[in-house]
Design a protein around this motif. Structure first.
Motif, mmCIF file in Angstrom:
data_model
loop_
_atom_site.group_PDB
_atom_site.id
_atom_site.type_symbol
_atom_site.label_atom_id
_atom_site.label_comp_id
_atom_site.label_asym_id
_atom_site.label_seq_id
_atom_site.Cartn_x
_atom_site.Cartn_y
_atom_site.Cartn_z
ATOM 1 N N MET A 1 39.081 34.591 40.253
ATOM 2 C CA MET A 1 39.224 33.975 41.302
ATOM 3 C C MET A 1 39.324 32.858 41.456
ATOM 4 O O MET A 1 38.346 32.136 40.984
ATOM 5 N N ASN A 5 44.203 32.839 44.585
ATOM 6 C CA ASN A 5 43.687 34.353 44.578
ATOM 7 C C ASN A 5 44.372 34.683 46.021
ATOM 8 O O ASN A 5 42.424 35.075 46.308
ATOM 9 N N GLU A 6 44.888 35.310 46.714
ATOM 10 C CA GLU A 6 44.402 36.586 48.020
ATOM 11 C C GLU A 6 43.533 37.416 47.316
ATOM 12 O O GLU A 6 44.125 38.197 46.226
ATOM 13 N N ARG A 7 42.967 37.978 48.796
ATOM 14 C CA ARG A 7 42.253 38.888 48.195
ATOM 15 C C ARG A 7 41.886 40.357 49.433
ATOM 16 O O ARG A 7 42.227 39.342 50.588
ATOM 17 N N ASP A 8 42.134 41.242 49.345
ATOM 18 C CA ASP A 8 41.875 42.404 50.482
ATOM 19 C C ASP A 8 41.112 42.528 50.972
ATOM 20 O O ASP A 8 39.838 43.614 50.403
ATOM 21 N N LEU A 9 40.443 42.142 51.540
ATOM 22 C CA LEU A 9 38.926 41.272 52.172
ATOM 23 C C LEU A 9 38.640 41.357 52.980
ATOM 24 O O LEU A 9 39.248 40.400 53.523
ATOM 25 N N GLU A 10 37.612 41.885 53.714
ATOM 26 C CA GLU A 10 37.148 41.710 55.259
ATOM 27 C C GLU A 10 35.793 41.445 55.414
ATOM 28 O O GLU A 10 35.247 41.379 54.462
ATOM 29 N N GLY A 30 32.210 42.971 52.764
ATOM 30 C CA GLY A 30 32.573 43.698 51.453
ATOM 31 C C GLY A 30 30.356 44.081 51.115
ATOM 32 O O GLY A 30 30.116 44.252 49.884
#
Length: 64
Positions: A1, A5-10, A30
């Motif tokens: 990471m 790098n995009e992550r779909d994490l709120e 998370g």
């Protein structure tokens, strides 16, 4: 990471002073909680880095 790098994490970010004279960045996401304490001088350096990154991002957007 990495940075790009995009992550779909709120996540939630809270920033404020502690009762011990520190500046706390509190990140929750998370299922994890990450408190990070900095002395005021370190917090100013971080703020300067954030402002520099925002200026660089603005410059990249204006090129498009």
């Amino acid at each position: 990471m990495g940075i790009n790098n995009e992550r779909d994490l709120e996540a939630n970010l809270q920033i404020g002073p502690t009762d011990r004279g520190m500046v706390r960045l509190f990140i929750e996401g998370g299922g994890s909680e990450i408190p990070m304490d900095f002395d005021p001088a370190e917090a100013r350096e971080i703020a300067e880095e954030i402002l520099a990154a925002a200026k660089a991002a603005d410059a990249l957007r204006s090129k498009k």
